[in-house]
Scaffold this active site. Structure first.
Site, PDB file in Angstrom:
ATOM      1  N   HIS A  60      33.585  35.517  49.912  1.00 18.30           N
ATOM      2  CA  HIS A  60      35.026  35.372  49.753  1.00 18.30           C
ATOM      3  C   HIS A  60      35.653  36.756  49.723  1.00 18.30           C
ATOM      4  O   HIS A  60      35.196  37.655  48.995  1.00 18.30           O
ATOM      5  CB  HIS A  60      35.349  34.616  48.463  1.00 18.30           C
ATOM      6  CG  HIS A  60      36.786  34.741  48.061  1.00 18.30           C
ATOM      7  ND1 HIS A  60      37.820  34.485  48.935  1.00 18.30           N
ATOM      8  CD2 HIS A  60      37.369  35.137  46.895  1.00 18.30           C
ATOM      9  CE1 HIS A  60      38.974  34.704  48.321  1.00 18.30           C
ATOM     10  NE2 HIS A  60      38.726  35.102  47.085  1.00 18.30           N
TER      11      HIS A  60
ATOM     12  N   CYS B  92      39.324  29.534  45.956  1.00 21.33           N
ATOM     13  CA  CYS B  92      38.670  30.510  46.836  1.00 21.33           C
ATOM     14  C   CYS B  92      37.288  30.071  47.310  1.00 21.33           C
ATOM     15  O   CYS B  92      36.780  30.611  48.297  1.00 21.33           O
ATOM     16  CB  CYS B  92      38.567  31.860  46.129  1.00 21.33           C
ATOM     17  SG  CYS B  92      40.153  32.477  45.532  1.00 21.33           S
TER      18      CYS B  92
ATOM     19  N   ASN C 250      43.517  38.896  50.339  1.00 19.29           N
ATOM     20  CA  ASN C 250      42.836  37.721  49.790  1.00 19.29           C
ATOM     21  C   ASN C 250      43.574  36.480  50.279  1.00 19.29           C
ATOM     22  O   ASN C 250      44.683  36.190  49.837  1.00 19.29           O
ATOM     23  CB  ASN C 250      42.844  37.800  48.266  1.00 19.29           C
ATOM     24  CG  ASN C 250      42.157  36.611  47.606  1.00 19.29           C
ATOM     25  OD1 ASN C 250      41.942  35.580  48.211  1.00 19.29           O
ATOM     26  ND2 ASN C 250      41.835  36.761  46.325  1.00 19.29           N
TER      27      ASN C 250
END
Length: 314
Positions: A240, A113, A270
């Site tokens: 993120h 990530c 995500n």
């Protein structure tokens, strides 16, 4: 020329949209359960015939078009991804082939990530050192490939997509990519995992939440210090896009009281390494940020890695 800047951005998401109600037909969950815990309402999911390098190439082509460049103008391609199916050719090489680039250096970076902000720093360093003139930096992940769609704790989180940035040299007084601050907590790497055969995404949600909300705000403020930009001077905070319950408190504790806070997670889920460039590209596309406005980019997650820099918007 000793500085670097982001010349343009682009993003891409597959057409299929999966809603919370769609997920409720697969696992024991509901729209209320998902939105109250992670803030996600929809996500885009690629089909079996849409590999991660295809997502990356679409985003890259848009960034090149926005910069007014041809593929041949790029001599370094960096792709941040943790969901490539094959080891060789790597994803960067496949993107270069799709776009018809003649002889670029091609590298994949797997920092999950935090991958895009690591890759952006690597491109910045390479251009400043004279190893490259223009770099294409891409964050792309197909999280649906590594998701257990029977596990309601993880399948509600993920989406697929890609975001790309063109990085080029500029005069130092026009530099638009600030110094990176990066690191990790290796002993806690087990908290976010993509492992096994077949590979599956898993995480220790409470551990990640505590780490992110308590440890990351002072690190993000240090990123601003390195760039010589006070948090209240930021026009945007692009973290993120992991979980709205992480994004909002972290952004608040950074102290960026005048900034637009990216909340692309609500409609995209995500998307791992894709989340930061995709969210920034959308803010620019919607006209929410002015040219040269300072934006904090801060990636965190797998390996309990983090990396951030302040950039000036193209």
């Amino acid at each position: 020329m000793t500085g670097t800047r982001i010349a343009a951005l682009g993003h891409y998401q597959p057409a299929r949209v999966l809603t919370n109600d769609d997920l409720a037909a697969l696992v024991d969950t509901s729209d209320e359960w998902i939105t109250s815990r992670v803030g996600i309402r929809t996500r885009h999911v690629a089909g079996p015939d849409e590999p991660v390098d295809e997502l990356a190439a679409h985003a890259a082509a848009k960034a090149l078009a926005a910069a007014g460049l041809d593929p041949a103008d790029i001599d370094l391609v960096l792709v941040a991804t943790s969901t490539a199916t094959d080891r060789s050719p790597n994803t960067a090489a496949r993107v270069a082939a799709r776009l018809g680039m003649p002889r670029p250096a091609v590298m994949d970076l797997n920092v999950v990530c935090a991958g895009f902000t690591h890759a952006l720093a690597t491109a910045d360093h390479a251009v400043r050192a004279g190893s490259a003139t223009r770099a294409l930096v891409i964050g792309a992940d197909k999280m649906s490939d590594v998701t257990d769609w029977t596990d309601r704790t993880t399948c509600v989180l993920v989406g697929d997509g890609a975001g790309a940035a063109v990085v080029e040299a500029c005069d130092d007084d026009l530099a638009g990519i600030g110094p990176v601050l990066w690191g990790s907590v290796p002993e806690m790497g087990h908290a976010v995992r993509i492992e096994g055969t077949p590979a599956r995404f898993a995480q220790e949600g409470q551990s990640v939440y505590r780490w992110a909300t308590t440890q990351l705000p002072p690190i993000a403020r240090s990123v601003c210090d390195r760039a010589g930009v006070a948090p209240e001077e930021l026009a945007a905070v692009v973290l993120h896009q992991a979980n709205l319950r992480i994004i909002e408190p972290v952004a608040r504790r950074i102290g960026a009281v005048n900034a637009v806070v990216a909340r692309d997670v609500v409609t995209s889920g995500n998307t791992s390494a894709a989340s930061i460039p995709m969210a920034l590209s959308k803010l620019l596309e919607r006209g929410e940020l002015a040219s040269c406005a300072p934006a904090l980019l801060f990636g965190f997650g797998g390996n309990l890695s983090y990396a951030g820099q302040v950039v000036r918007c193209p």
